[in-house]
Design a protein around this motif. Sequence first.
Motif, short mmCIF file in Angstrom:
data_model
loop_
_atom_site.label_atom_id
_atom_site.label_comp_id
_atom_site.label_asym_id
_atom_site.label_seq_id
_atom_site.Cartn_x
_atom_site.Cartn_y
_atom_site.Cartn_z
N THR A 61 0.77 -1.27 0.16
CA THR A 61 0.00 -0.13 -0.11
C THR A 61 0.81 1.19 0.05
N MET A 62 0.07 2.30 -0.47
CA MET A 62 0.64 3.58 -0.05
C MET A 62 -0.37 4.74 0.07
N PHE A 63 0.09 5.86 0.60
CA PHE A 63 -1.03 6.85 0.71
C PHE A 63 -1.30 7.46 -0.89
N SER A 64 -2.57 7.69 -0.80
CA SER A 64 -3.31 8.27 -2.46
C SER A 64 -2.50 9.53 -2.60
N TYR A 65 -1.90 10.26 -1.72
CA TYR A 65 -1.16 11.50 -2.09
C TYR A 65 -0.18 11.51 -2.84
N VAL A 66 0.70 10.19 -2.91
CA VAL A 66 1.75 10.05 -3.89
C VAL A 66 1.14 9.98 -5.58
N LYS A 67 0.09 9.41 -5.55
CA LYS A 67 -0.31 9.54 -6.99
C LYS A 67 -0.63 10.85 -7.15
N TRP A 68 -1.31 11.57 -6.27
CA TRP A 68 -2.08 12.84 -6.65
C TRP A 68 -0.86 14.10 -6.88
N ILE A 69 0.06 13.89 -6.07
CA ILE A 69 1.44 14.82 -6.13
C ILE A 69 1.84 14.94 -7.58
N VAL A 70 2.08 13.58 -7.86
CA VAL A 70 2.84 13.30 -9.14
C VAL A 70 1.81 13.84 -10.38
N ILE A 71 0.56 13.58 -10.32
CA ILE A 71 -0.49 13.84 -11.37
C ILE A 71 -0.61 15.50 -11.48
N ALA A 72 -0.73 16.08 -10.10
CA ALA A 72 -0.70 17.62 -9.96
C ALA A 72 0.69 18.18 -10.62
N GLN A 73 1.87 17.73 -10.57
CA GLN A 73 3.00 18.19 -11.05
C GLN A 73 2.90 18.02 -12.50
N LEU A 74 2.38 17.01 -13.10
CA LEU A 74 2.20 16.69 -14.57
C LEU A 74 1.43 17.69 -14.95
N PHE A 75 0.23 17.80 -14.45
CA PHE A 75 -0.92 18.78 -14.79
C PHE A 75 -0.34 20.25 -15.12
N LEU A 76 0.47 20.69 -13.96
CA LEU A 76 1.19 21.80 -14.30
C LEU A 76 2.19 21.99 -15.38
N VAL A 77 2.85 21.24 -15.48
CA VAL A 77 3.82 21.09 -16.83
C VAL A 77 3.11 21.17 -18.05
N TYR A 78 2.09 20.15 -18.23
CA TYR A 78 1.60 20.25 -19.56
C TYR A 78 0.59 21.44 -19.70
N THR A 79 -0.20 21.86 -18.54
CA THR A 79 -1.16 23.15 -18.86
C THR A 79 -0.17 24.47 -19.07
N PHE A 80 0.83 24.60 -18.36
CA PHE A 80 1.48 25.83 -18.67
C PHE A 80 2.07 25.84 -19.89
N ALA A 81 2.77 24.56 -20.42
CA ALA A 81 3.15 24.52 -22.01
C ALA A 81 2.08 24.85 -22.92
N SER A 82 0.88 24.35 -22.75
CA SER A 82 -0.08 24.76 -23.51
C SER A 82 -0.78 26.11 -23.75
N ILE A 83 -0.56 26.68 -22.34
CA ILE A 83 -0.64 28.29 -22.31
C ILE A 83 0.21 29.05 -23.11
N ALA A 84 1.34 28.48 -22.94
CA ALA A 84 2.56 29.38 -23.36
C ALA A 84 2.57 29.29 -24.88
#
Length: 445
Positions: free
Chosen positions: A145-168
């Motif tokens: 097992t792991m805490f679900s925050y592990v998954k959501w931290i990674v996904i949140a980081q990727l979301f910021l990367v791709y979103t800012f790349a798209s906006i730029a």
Amino acid sequence: MLNRLLLTKVDNSPLLVFRVFFGILIALESFGAIATGWVRETLIIPKFTFTFIGFEWLQPLPGNGMYYYFILMGVLGILIAIGYKYRFSIISFTILWLAVYLMQKSSYNNHYYLLALISFLMCFFPANAGLSIDARQNPSLRSNTMFSYVKWIVIAQLFLVYTFASIAKLYGDWLDFSTIEILMQQKKDIPVIGPILQQLWTHKTIGIIGILFDALIIPALLWKPSRKIAFIFSIIFHLSNSLIFQIGIFPYLALAFTVFFFDPKSIRNIFFKDKKVYSDNRIVIPSYRKWLLLGCTLYFLIQLFLPLRHHLIKDDVLWTEEGHRLSWRMMLRSRQGQIKFKVLNKDNGGAYMVSLKDHLTEKQQRKIAAYPDFIWQFSQYLKKQHEIKGENISVYALNSKVSINGKPYKPFIDPKVDLANEDWDHFGHHEWILPSNYGQKERPK
């Protein structure tokens, strides 16, 4: 609600598999940097290295020391992949990678920055709780097992990367495809597809897909009905990028991240067929909950601020470059420049023009004319070289001009400013960078 999102115990199969992929990829990146000559060209040959400003104390090891440095990082990558001494290995790699990232920016790459961030996050994740030598030698570490925050931290980081790349990408030179045309001209010699990449329809396709992919890929992977299609599209997109742009491990790292989007049962069926899926999904409140929330809040506030900071700085970031780095502004522009440096001895009035080839590699010479921080750092370097001789000098940038995305050259640096005696502001504008509209005639009212 927040506890359910972050503190639910979930199956850790995605994290274990990602650790293996991650370790293999960083080992390949480290050994590949030696094999391709990147280490030699970037860290061994140069007499002077353009570090991130403020990190001038981080310098390449003398002689062939950087070869051993990268070999060590490659070995650490292997140890991470097999899960041996994981905590020591990932922390050591993170420190070494961050140091080499900060000690040079002639080969700046957003992907190197992302690798530093992910390495840092992996230091805190229990990625050796299974499929590792650590867990085999120390059964108390073993967990499914792991805490679900592990998954959501990674996904949140990727979301910021791709979103800012798209906006730029939502700016004129990308939307009229001129930036893409310049990028593709550099790829015309690629066998078979080189000529195809020069076609206008190809430029339009790349431009539109680039914006849409970055904007939609994370939501599409999160939504179960579109997940498989998004995964297939990711494979095509990232492998195409790997073929055309040859950007190291990033396309494969991006594909490795997709394990966090699929349900653990699917991951276990592929990689651990004899393992049982954990499905209790209990909420467990750890003793470090407050520190976790504080750390995550601070981390993501920084991640939000850095890509937005250029809006607080005078003039256009595309022109000044102030606020460009660490902002996921990827493949947005092509810069070319021309410049001459004049050194004036304040004590005796003597002056001379600097020969760049006496101090810089060809790659560094191409960079220095187009980037203001390179220009400032080289001026500081010249100042220190003369201070060693007991000389007090001024440094001026003459005939400084820059062309962005193939447009006509425009004056860039104020030739009247003594750059050797200017300070650097990490979050502000430097008035010695001429305005982007400098020299334009004022329109009649």
